[in-house]
Design a protein around this motif. Structure first.
Motif, PDB file in Angstrom:
ATOM      1  N   ASP A  26       0.824  -1.204   0.000  1.00  0.00           N
ATOM      2  CA  ASP A  26       0.000   0.000   0.000  1.00  0.00           C
ATOM      3  C   ASP A  26       0.862   1.259   0.000  1.00  0.00           C
ATOM      4  O   ASP A  26       0.531   2.253  -0.646  1.00  0.00           O
ATOM      5  N   VAL A  27       1.952   1.211   0.752  1.00  0.00           N
ATOM      6  CA  VAL A  27       2.858   2.362   0.789  1.00  0.00           C
ATOM      7  C   VAL A  27       3.456   2.603  -0.588  1.00  0.00           C
ATOM      8  O   VAL A  27       3.525   3.741  -1.073  1.00  0.00           O
ATOM      9  N   LEU A  28       3.908   1.530  -1.263  1.00  0.00           N
ATOM     10  CA  LEU A  28       4.473   1.667  -2.600  1.00  0.00           C
ATOM     11  C   LEU A  28       3.414   2.137  -3.595  1.00  0.00           C
ATOM     12  O   LEU A  28       3.713   2.930  -4.497  1.00  0.00           O
ATOM     13  N   ALA A  29       2.182   1.651  -3.439  1.00  0.00           N
ATOM     14  CA  ALA A  29       1.108   2.078  -4.328  1.00  0.00           C
ATOM     15  C   ALA A  29       0.849   3.571  -4.190  1.00  0.00           C
ATOM     16  O   ALA A  29       0.675   4.281  -5.185  1.00  0.00           O
ATOM     17  N   GLN A  30       0.813   4.051  -2.928  1.00  0.00           N
ATOM     18  CA  GLN A  30       0.586   5.475  -2.695  1.00  0.00           C
ATOM     19  C   GLN A  30       1.708   6.310  -3.283  1.00  0.00           C
ATOM     20  O   GLN A  30       1.484   7.353  -3.905  1.00  0.00           O
ATOM     21  N   LEU A  31       2.937   5.839  -3.117  1.00  0.00           N
ATOM     22  CA  LEU A  31       4.087   6.561  -3.658  1.00  0.00           C
ATOM     23  C   LEU A  31       4.068   6.560  -5.177  1.00  0.00           C
ATOM     24  O   LEU A  31       4.341   7.587  -5.818  1.00  0.00           O
ATOM     25  N   GLY A  32       3.734   5.414  -5.772  1.00  0.00           N
ATOM     26  CA  GLY A  32       3.707   5.315  -7.224  1.00  0.00           C
ATOM     27  C   GLY A  32       2.642   6.171  -7.873  1.00  0.00           C
ATOM     28  O   GLY A  32       2.774   6.555  -9.030  1.00  0.00           O
ATOM     29  N   ARG A  33       1.568   6.502  -7.131  1.00  0.00           N
ATOM     30  CA  ARG A  33       0.506   7.356  -7.672  1.00  0.00           C
ATOM     31  C   ARG A  33       0.820   8.837  -7.519  1.00  0.00           C
ATOM     32  O   ARG A  33       0.061   9.672  -7.999  1.00  0.00           O
ATOM     33  N   SER A  34       1.891   9.164  -6.862  1.00  0.00           N
ATOM     34  CA  SER A  34       2.234  10.566  -6.637  1.00  0.00           C
ATOM     35  C   SER A  34       2.827  11.190  -7.902  1.00  0.00           C
ATOM     36  O   SER A  34       3.643  10.571  -8.591  1.00  0.00           O
ATOM     37  N   TRP A  35       2.430  12.422  -8.189  1.00  0.00           N
ATOM     38  CA  TRP A  35       2.970  13.102  -9.359  1.00  0.00           C
ATOM     39  C   TRP A  35       4.446  13.429  -9.164  1.00  0.00           C
ATOM     40  O   TRP A  35       5.207  13.490 -10.136  1.00  0.00           O
ATOM     41  N   THR A  36       4.861  13.586  -7.908  1.00  0.00           N
ATOM     42  CA  THR A  36       6.274  13.867  -7.658  1.00  0.00           C
ATOM     43  C   THR A  36       7.138  12.649  -7.983  1.00  0.00           C
ATOM     44  O   THR A  36       8.314  12.795  -8.346  1.00  0.00           O
ATOM     45  N   TRP A  37       6.580  11.446  -7.857  1.00  0.00           N
ATOM     46  CA  TRP A  37       7.333  10.246  -8.216  1.00  0.00           C
ATOM     47  C   TRP A  37       7.572  10.195  -9.724  1.00  0.00           C
ATOM     48  O   TRP A  37       8.659   9.835 -10.192  1.00  0.00           O
ATOM     49  N   ILE A  38       6.536  10.573 -10.499  1.00  0.00           N
ATOM     50  CA  ILE A  38       6.692  10.644 -11.947  1.00  0.00           C
ATOM     51  C   ILE A  38       7.717  11.708 -12.308  1.00  0.00           C
ATOM     52  O   ILE A  38       8.552  11.523 -13.206  1.00  0.00           O
ATOM     53  N   LEU A  39       7.692  12.839 -11.585  1.00  0.00           N
ATOM     54  CA  LEU A  39       8.661  13.898 -11.834  1.00  0.00           C
ATOM     55  C   LEU A  39      10.075  13.420 -11.506  1.00  0.00           C
ATOM     56  O   LEU A  39      11.031  13.741 -12.216  1.00  0.00           O
ATOM     57  N   GLY A  40      10.206  12.651 -10.427  1.00  0.00           N
ATOM     58  CA  GLY A  40      11.512  12.107 -10.083  1.00  0.00           C
ATOM     59  C   GLY A  40      12.039  11.189 -11.169  1.00  0.00           C
ATOM     60  O   GLY A  40      13.236  11.198 -11.502  1.00  0.00           O
ATOM     61  N   SER A  41      11.155  10.377 -11.754  1.00  0.00           N
ATOM     62  CA  SER A  41      11.553   9.517 -12.861  1.00  0.00           C
ATOM     63  C   SER A  41      12.002  10.345 -14.056  1.00  0.00           C
ATOM     64  O   SER A  41      12.968   9.982 -14.747  1.00  0.00           O
ATOM     65  N   ALA A  42      11.321  11.461 -14.297  1.00  0.00           N
ATOM     66  CA  ALA A  42      11.706  12.344 -15.398  1.00  0.00           C
ATOM     67  C   ALA A  42      13.097  12.923 -15.177  1.00  0.00           C
ATOM     68  O   ALA A  42      13.910  12.984 -16.100  1.00  0.00           O
ATOM     69  N   VAL A  43      13.370  13.341 -13.958  1.00  0.00           N
ATOM     70  CA  VAL A  43      14.688  13.902 -13.635  1.00  0.00           C
ATOM     71  C   VAL A  43      15.773  12.840 -13.809  1.00  0.00           C
ATOM     72  O   VAL A  43      16.870  13.119 -14.315  1.00  0.00           O
ATOM     73  N   ALA A  44      15.451  11.599 -13.400  1.00  0.00           N
ATOM     74  CA  ALA A  44      16.417  10.509 -13.536  1.00  0.00           C
ATOM     75  C   ALA A  44      16.728  10.215 -14.997  1.00  0.00           C
ATOM     76  O   ALA A  44      17.776   9.634 -15.305  1.00  0.00           O
ATOM     77  N   THR A  45      15.832  10.583 -15.898  1.00  0.00           N
ATOM     78  CA  THR A  45      16.082  10.410 -17.324  1.00  0.00           C
ATOM     79  C   THR A  45      16.753  11.633 -17.927  1.00  0.00           C
ATOM     80  O   THR A  45      17.650  11.507 -18.776  1.00  0.00           O
ATOM     81  N   LEU A  46      16.344  12.815 -17.483  1.00  0.00           N
ATOM     82  CA  LEU A  46      16.899  14.057 -18.024  1.00  0.00           C
ATOM     83  C   LEU A  46      18.373  14.241 -17.687  1.00  0.00           C
ATOM     84  O   LEU A  46      19.172  14.629 -18.540  1.00  0.00           O
ATOM     85  N   VAL A  47      18.732  13.982 -16.446  1.00  0.00           N
ATOM     86  CA  VAL A  47      20.098  14.266 -15.991  1.00  0.00           C
ATOM     87  C   VAL A  47      21.145  13.517 -16.809  1.00  0.00           C
ATOM     88  O   VAL A  47      22.090  14.137 -17.320  1.00  0.00           O
ATOM     89  N   PRO A  48      21.039  12.182 -16.965  1.00  0.00           N
ATOM     90  CA  PRO A  48      22.050  11.518 -17.789  1.00  0.00           C
ATOM     91  C   PRO A  48      22.037  11.984 -19.238  1.00  0.00           C
ATOM     92  O   PRO A  48      23.091  12.051 -19.882  1.00  0.00           O
ATOM     93  N   GLY A  49      20.836  12.311 -19.772  1.00  0.00           N
ATOM     94  CA  GLY A  49      20.770  12.816 -21.141  1.00  0.00           C
ATOM     95  C   GLY A  49      21.532  14.120 -21.297  1.00  0.00           C
ATOM     96  O   GLY A  49      22.283  14.309 -22.267  1.00  0.00           O
ATOM     97  N   ILE A  50      21.359  15.024 -20.335  1.00  0.00           N
ATOM     98  CA  ILE A  50      22.067  16.303 -20.385  1.00  0.00           C
ATOM     99  C   ILE A  50      23.573  16.097 -20.223  1.00  0.00           C
ATOM    100  O   ILE A  50      24.388  16.715 -20.928  1.00  0.00           O
ATOM    101  N   LEU A  51      23.955  15.218 -19.306  1.00  0.00           N
ATOM    102  CA  LEU A  51      25.381  14.936 -19.104  1.00  0.00           C
ATOM    103  C   LEU A  51      26.023  14.388 -20.378  1.00  0.00           C
ATOM    104  O   LEU A  51      27.146  14.772 -20.737  1.00  0.00           O
ATOM    105  N   ILE A  52      25.323  13.496 -21.048  1.00  0.00           N
ATOM    106  CA  ILE A  52      25.865  12.910 -22.272  1.00  0.00           C
ATOM    107  C   ILE A  52      26.015  13.959 -23.366  1.00  0.00           C
ATOM    108  O   ILE A  52      27.004  13.970 -24.111  1.00  0.00           O
TER     109      ILE A  52
END
Length: 216
Positions: A26-52
């Motif tokens: 339930d805790v993971l489900a609540q976290l996964g539904r958060s918009w900030t979690w999606i934003l965190g995933s976006a940052v995790a993709t953007l940062v290496p792309g910018i570095l490259i």
């Protein structure tokens, strides 16, 4: 790409009677539904792309390490996002995809001096499978808020996978620029998706428990 399944999710954490926290799922489900979690995933993709893109002349060893870390971190985000699915049967594809990301990341880190063809093959397959699964989820979930953004992000992932798999690369520099560009595009798509999800959450809060979204 992280896509939460179903209508606008609950905004508050689940608790057991007496104030005790609910089970880990339930805790993971609540976290996964958060918009900030999606934003965190976006940052995790953007940062290496910018570095490259900023350091395109780095060695293939550095590129493999950056891509490997990106895949591992994204695997963690997808693992948590899988628990946001309302039905247990719907979680399996997300969990399998998370395992695919983690295994691909381990392959990149295990042998960072592998050939350009091997690295592009790993990344291309991951992006293609991820994009197809995200597209299926977005099409099947008719009550998914802002389905258009999710479908757009999925199409970008599919195109990225096809391009990386179909085009031959003669130099590490060419592969580096292409991977960096696709990572930035995928990251930006997830940023848009995150803020669209936040808007859906706010509308659900305004509508209340019996609002149009049907959340309870």
């Amino acid at each position: 790409m992280t896509v939460s399944r179903g209508p606008a999710p609950h905004t508050g954490p689940n608790h057991m009677p007496g104030g005790a926290a609910s089970d880990p799922a339930d805790v993971l489900a609540q976290l996964g539904r958060s918009w900030t979690w999606i934003l965190g995933s976006a940052v995790a993709t953007l940062v290496p792309g910018i570095l490259i893109l900023v350091w395109p002349d780095e060695t293939l060893h550095v590129l493999a390490v950056v891509i490997g870390l990106y895949l591992l971190v994204t695997g963690v985000f997808r693992f948590v996002a899988a628990f946001a699915r309302e039905e247990h049967g719907e979680r399996l594809p997300g969990l399998l995809l998370a395992v695919l990301y983690v295994l691909a990341g381990v392959l990149c880190l295990r042998n960072p001096l592998q050939t350009i063809a091997a690295l592009s093959l790993i990344v291309g397959i991951v992006w293609l499978v991820s994009g197809m699964l995200t597209l299926y989820t977005a099409i099947a979930a008719k009550d998914l808020p802002h389905r258009g953004f999710a479908i757009g992000a999925a199409v970008i992932g599919i195109l990225a996978g096809i391009v990386v798999l179909a085009l031959p690369f003669e130099s590490a520099r060419a592969l580096t620029r292409l991977l960096g560009l696709w990572l930035v595009l995928l990251g930006l798509a997830e940023v848009v998706l995150a803020f669209a999800w936040r808007a859906a959450l706010r509308r659900a809060d305004v509508a209340g428990p019996q609002g149009p979204a049907g959340t309870v």
